[in-house]
Design an enzyme around this catalytic site. Sequence first.
Site, PDB file in Angstrom:
ATOM      1  N   TYR A  36       0.826  -1.197   0.000  1.00 16.71           N
ATOM      2  CA  TYR A  36       0.000   0.000   0.000  1.00 16.71           C
ATOM      3  C   TYR A  36       0.866   1.255   0.000  1.00 16.71           C
ATOM      4  CZ  TYR A  36      -3.519  -3.409   1.526  1.00 16.71           C
ATOM      5  OH  TYR A  36      -4.337  -4.511   1.638  1.00 16.71           O
ATOM      6  N   HIS A  64       0.318 -12.257   1.349  1.00 11.68           N
ATOM      7  CA  HIS A  64      -0.447 -11.312   0.546  1.00 11.68           C
ATOM      8  C   HIS A  64      -0.487 -11.723  -0.926  1.00 11.68           C
ATOM      9  CE1 HIS A  64      -1.331  -6.721  -0.135  1.00 11.68           C
ATOM     10  NE2 HIS A  64      -2.379  -7.486  -0.316  1.00 11.68           N
TER      11      HIS A  64
END
Length: 331
Positions: free
Chosen positions: A56, A141
């Site tokens: 992010y 992830h």
Amino acid sequence: MRTRTLGRSGVEVTELSFGAAGIGNLYAPVTDEEARAAVDAAWDADIRYFDTAPHYGIGLAERRLGEALAARDRSAYTVSTKAGRLLVAAGESGGDDLENGFAVPATHRRVWDFSADGVRRSLEDSLTRLGLDRVDIVYLHDPDDHGEQAFRQAYPALERLRAEGVVGAIGAGMNQAAMLTRFVRDTDVDAVLCAGRYTLLDQGALTELLPEAQARGTSVVVGGVFNSGLLADPRPGATYDYAAAPREVLDRAYRLKDVAQRHGITLRAAALAFPFGHPAVASVLVGTRSPHEVRDTAQQFTVAVPAAFWKDARAGGLLADHVPVPGEEHP
């Protein structure tokens, strides 16, 4: 706000949680002040579970989240981050990271790494950016295209970190349900983070993932309950799974909104409540980027969705009869 425990880990999460992609400049810039104000608004709303990732904003979300929480009692909140992408300095290449969705300078590039060493290095780097000595949860992830390495190397590394007490809970986070089901069946994860596959518009996780999780005592954190925007604000051009919503899906969202309005609630409230019809769900994770978005989400989360809404949604063919809804007994 009520909390639930992830699997058998002892790690507690609030039922509504804060997703930090937005404060990592997802799609558009957010100032440092706005990012801090968003986290502060979450705290004021009694949200105590915060999720982030190196991906992010190529580290920006982790840094901003850590700074915003720095003065808080560390025992009072839960943080999760993710492993699988290492951030490597890109030199003086210039440009931005918008092709990956983030309005930040492209100072680093992401390198997929689901090796055991990669997991440990990723966690160490995340702790540095967060300014913390520990995180509570680590998810693998998006291992979609790296399944064998994730299961053979990354997962055992997480299991060792948990055994050593470095992290309290481990799991995987993805936009699909099939591989998450494999994690639940074949490993000892405490939780999985499933984005976009258990919503008012998409119940793909109900086929195998949620029943398997319930049977094994594994928790599910549900992300993407608005399906990247459509269920927050159905309108022409609204996004569904990060692309323009197909007409058929947009029409279903309009119809759900009409049912919600007839019962005096918003579609947002129904979308936030829906996942808790299944007992395996521990938390709903919502990405927010401003104090206004946080406060609105927290307020909508407190709305009691009437049983008649679910009944009418079923009667209108918008929810199948077998889909569990809040307030009903689930076997």
